[in-house]
Design a protein around this motif. Structure first.
Motif, short mmCIF file in Angstrom:
data_model
loop_
_atom_site.label_atom_id
_atom_site.label_comp_id
_atom_site.label_asym_id
_atom_site.label_seq_id
_atom_site.Cartn_x
_atom_site.Cartn_y
_atom_site.Cartn_z
N ARG A 86 13.30 0.21 -10.11
CA ARG A 86 12.19 1.15 -9.99
C ARG A 86 10.96 0.46 -9.41
O ARG A 86 10.32 0.95 -8.50
CB ARG A 86 11.87 1.74 -11.37
CG ARG A 86 10.70 2.72 -11.39
CD ARG A 86 10.56 3.34 -12.77
NE ARG A 86 9.40 4.21 -12.84
CZ ARG A 86 8.19 3.80 -13.20
NH1 ARG A 86 7.98 2.52 -13.48
NH2 ARG A 86 7.18 4.64 -13.26
N GLU A 87 10.64 -0.70 -9.97
CA GLU A 87 9.50 -1.46 -9.48
C GLU A 87 9.75 -1.96 -8.05
O GLU A 87 8.88 -1.93 -7.19
CB GLU A 87 9.23 -2.64 -10.42
CG GLU A 87 8.02 -3.47 -10.02
CD GLU A 87 7.77 -4.60 -11.00
OE1 GLU A 87 6.96 -5.48 -10.66
OE2 GLU A 87 8.39 -4.61 -12.08
N SER A 90 9.41 0.74 -5.29
CA SER A 90 8.02 1.00 -4.95
C SER A 90 7.53 -0.03 -3.93
O SER A 90 6.87 0.31 -2.95
CB SER A 90 7.15 0.94 -6.21
OG SER A 90 5.79 1.07 -5.88
N LYS A 91 7.90 -1.31 -4.17
CA LYS A 91 7.50 -2.37 -3.23
C LYS A 91 8.22 -2.20 -1.89
O LYS A 91 7.62 -2.40 -0.83
CB LYS A 91 7.85 -3.73 -3.85
CG LYS A 91 7.31 -4.91 -3.06
CD LYS A 91 5.81 -5.00 -3.15
CE LYS A 91 5.27 -6.26 -2.49
NZ LYS A 91 3.81 -6.33 -2.51
N ASN A 93 9.18 0.56 -0.45
CA ASN A 93 8.54 1.64 0.30
C ASN A 93 7.22 1.19 0.90
O ASN A 93 6.87 1.59 2.03
CB ASN A 93 8.33 2.85 -0.61
CG ASN A 93 9.64 3.55 -0.95
OD1 ASN A 93 10.58 3.53 -0.16
ND2 ASN A 93 9.71 4.15 -2.13
N GLN A 94 6.48 0.35 0.18
CA GLN A 94 5.23 -0.18 0.72
C GLN A 94 5.49 -1.04 1.96
O GLN A 94 4.82 -0.91 2.99
CB GLN A 94 4.50 -1.02 -0.33
CG GLN A 94 3.96 -0.24 -1.51
CD GLN A 94 3.34 -1.15 -2.55
OE1 GLN A 94 2.88 -2.26 -2.23
NE2 GLN A 94 3.34 -0.73 -3.79
#
Length: 270
Positions: A86-87, A90-91, A93-94
């Motif tokens: 999950r974490e 997010s990274k 996608n950034q």
């Protein structure tokens, strides 16, 4: 109702090193292979819910019927993987958004992204002479030492994300399985070129011994001149281990299994 909880333990391990700085660096590079302390003690105040997100907690509760050793085995999708992914997503996608921005503005730029205090990723957009555009994502140490590169074509967004996700996972724990997964994708990408140019796989801990894994598109006489990939763990002068994989059986999973096996076996050459 089964509720997932997390807590921390602390303890001591033995690392062969001349000083603390060297020991700390060795821990960061080898932590994936170090056994947990057997005499660890509970860290006061660390007992908590594994997540404050209700949906995540419901997903993790689904694992409660499995034995703990199954839940946390590498072959099973686990609570730990769920949270880490999950974490990481997010990274990913950034980073992917930054890549898209670079592709839109220029095809000859690069992006440097810090991951943590010890690791960073460089993403290069490389126009090739045959008209294709390659995305090369490379994991580096904070000091700028190259660790591993994952490649694919720029029009494959899911593969780009998959490569970045693997690099982030490898930055957290340099496991042979993740290393093999990255290089397996690279080998399939470079396969057409390997008939004339062997492909070289490296691992950071091999550097001092000047070891590398050479993958060659070849023909095996013992298999009736069948097309094979030959895997050689070697130094510049000697072949230490060798194995083959028929080209007709090539798949990412089979290549990754072969690579992981070769990497595990290199320890026997010490």
């Amino acid at each position: 109702m089964k509720v997932a909880v997390t807590w921390e333990m602390c303890g001591y391990i033995d690392i062969e090193a001349d000083n603390m700085e060297e020991a700390m660096k060795k821990f960061h590079s080898e932590s994936g292979h170090i056994k947990l302390p057997e005499d660890g003690i509970y860290v006061d105040g660390s007992f908590r819910l594994t997540s404050d997100d209700v949906e995540e907690m419901e997903v993790m509760a689904d694992f409660s019927a499995k034995p703990v050793h199954d839940i946390f085995s590498m072959e099973t999708k686990t609570m730990a993987n769920f949270l880490n992914n999950r974490e990481r997503n997010s990274k990913v996608n950034q980073i992917f958004k930054q890549i898209q921005d670079v592709v839109r503005t220029s095809l000859e730029e690069e992006v440097w992204i810090p991951i943590n205090r010890n690791r960073q990723i460089r993403v290069e957009i490389i126009p090739l002479t045959d008209g294709r555009t390659e995305v090369a994502s490379t994991l580096y140490t904070a000091e700028g030492k190259e660790i591993i590169t994952a490649v694919c074509e720029h029009y494959l967004p899911e593969t780009i994300k998959e490569n970045i996700q693997s690099l982030l996972a490898y930055a957290e724990q340099e496991s042979p399985a993740i290393w093999a997964e990255i290089y397996a994708r690279n080998i399939l990408y470079y396969l057409p070129e390997m008939k004339t140019n062997p492909y070289e796989c490296n691992a950071l801990e091999w550097t001092k011994r000047k070891l590398f894994l050479l993958v060659t598109y070849d023909k095996a006489e013992e298999a009736g001149e069948e097309d094979v990939l030959t895997f050689e763990l070697r130094t510049d002068a000697d072949v230490l281990l060798i194995d083959h994989l028929p080209v007709r059986e090539l798949a990412e999973e089979k290549i990754a299994t072969m690579l992981a096996s070769m990497r595990d076996n290199w320890r026997n050459t010490k």
